[in-house]
Design a protein around this motif. Structure first.
Motif, PDB file in Angstrom:
ATOM      1  N   TRP A   1       0.808  -1.219   0.000  1.00  0.00           N
ATOM      2  CA  TRP A   1       0.000   0.000   0.000  1.00  0.00           C
ATOM      3  C   TRP A   1       0.835   1.261   0.000  1.00  0.00           C
ATOM      4  CZ3 TRP A   1      -4.354   0.296  -2.075  1.00  0.00           C
ATOM      5  CH2 TRP A   1      -5.062  -0.897  -2.252  1.00  0.00           C
TER       6      TRP A   1
ATOM      7  N   ILE B   1       1.536   1.653  -3.684  1.00  0.00           N
ATOM      8  CA  ILE B   1       0.356   2.115  -4.407  1.00  0.00           C
ATOM      9  C   ILE B   1      -0.017   3.539  -3.999  1.00  0.00           C
ATOM     10  CG2 ILE B   1      -2.129   1.729  -4.722  1.00  0.00           C
ATOM     11  CD1 ILE B   1      -1.543  -1.263  -4.524  1.00  0.00           C
TER      12      ILE B   1
ATOM     13  N   PRO C   1       1.145   8.742  -6.136  1.00  0.00           N
ATOM     14  CA  PRO C   1       0.372   9.018  -7.353  1.00  0.00           C
ATOM     15  C   PRO C   1       1.128   8.735  -8.653  1.00  0.00           C
ATOM     16  CG  PRO C   1       0.833  11.058  -6.154  1.00  0.00           C
ATOM     17  CD  PRO C   1       1.308   9.927  -5.308  1.00  0.00           C
TER      18      PRO C   1
ATOM     19  N   ARG D   1       3.320   6.314  -9.122  1.00  0.00           N
ATOM     20  CA  ARG D   1       3.280   4.866  -9.324  1.00  0.00           C
ATOM     21  C   ARG D   1       1.888   4.398  -9.739  1.00  0.00           C
ATOM     22  NH1 ARG D   1       7.519   4.993  -5.216  1.00  0.00           N
ATOM     23  NH2 ARG D   1       6.042   4.896  -3.491  1.00  0.00           N
ATOM     24  N   ARG D   2       0.840   5.028  -9.186  1.00  0.00           N
ATOM     25  CA  ARG D   2      -0.511   4.665  -9.628  1.00  0.00           C
ATOM     26  C   ARG D   2      -0.700   4.992 -11.100  1.00  0.00           C
ATOM     27  NH1 ARG D   2      -1.993   7.036  -4.750  1.00  0.00           N
ATOM     28  NH2 ARG D   2      -2.885   8.826  -5.825  1.00  0.00           N
ATOM     29  N   ARG D   3      -0.185   6.134 -11.535  1.00  0.00           N
ATOM     30  CA  ARG D   3      -0.278   6.513 -12.951  1.00  0.00           C
ATOM     31  C   ARG D   3       0.475   5.508 -13.821  1.00  0.00           C
ATOM     32  NH1 ARG D   3      -2.449   7.662 -17.382  1.00  0.00           N
ATOM     33  NH2 ARG D   3      -1.354   9.069 -18.765  1.00  0.00           N
TER      34      ARG D   3
ATOM     35  N   LEU E   1       1.011   2.346 -13.102  1.00  0.00           N
ATOM     36  CA  LEU E   1       0.199   1.129 -13.145  1.00  0.00           C
ATOM     37  C   LEU E   1      -0.942   1.288 -14.148  1.00  0.00           C
ATOM     38  CD1 LEU E   1       0.038   0.187  -9.360  1.00  0.00           C
ATOM     39  CD2 LEU E   1       1.146  -1.129 -11.184  1.00  0.00           C
ATOM     40  N   ASP E   2      -1.580   2.456 -14.139  1.00  0.00           N
ATOM     41  CA  ASP E   2      -2.650   2.716 -15.109  1.00  0.00           C
ATOM     42  C   ASP E   2      -2.135   2.567 -16.542  1.00  0.00           C
ATOM     43  OD1 ASP E   2      -4.543   3.231 -13.158  1.00  0.00           O
ATOM     44  OD2 ASP E   2      -4.315   5.412 -13.280  1.00  0.00           O
TER      45      ASP E   2
END
Length: 116
Positions: free
Chosen positions: A14, A17, A20, A22-24, A26-27
């Motif tokens: 978490w 994740i 932000p 790294r979330r981008r 992953l997207d």
């Protein structure tokens, strides 16, 4: 967290994740199927070196898997680990829903006793 949480929350997962950037990434990997640090950096407002470091974090927690591709590595999202993260989020969300309903009942009971 023993209040219905299916498994212990993986703080490292978490934490990874939670960023932000790294979330981008992953997207982007989910949409495109795979990518290298170079191809991802072309779509991000950070340097290739920064992307490579972020990919290292995602790889370390198992959210992405790298395969050699010439002088670079090609990264793909690990579906099983992503599903694990989603299950954890769902479980934590459910546990908090229970807690919030209890807090609401307590607040309503206090409000009710004050109006009597």
């Amino acid at each position: 967290m023993s209040t219905g949480v299916v498994e212990q929350v993986d703080d490292d997962l978490w934490s990874a994740i939670g960023d932000p950037t790294r979330r981008r990434m992953l997207d982007l990997l989910l949409v495109e199927g795979d990518g290298t640090a170079t191809t991802l950096s072309q779509q991000m407002p950070v340097t290739r070196q920064a992307v490579a470091k972020h990919l290292g974090v995602l790889d370390r927690v198992g959210l992405v898997r790298a395969t050699p591709a010439g002088r670079e590595k090609r990264y793909r999202v690990d579906d099983a680990q992503l599903a694990r993260a989603v299950a954890q989020l769902s479980s934590v969300g459910s546990a908090w829903d229970v807690r919030l309903r209890r807090i609401k009942r307590i607040a309503e009971a206090i409000q009710h006793t004050r109006t009597d």
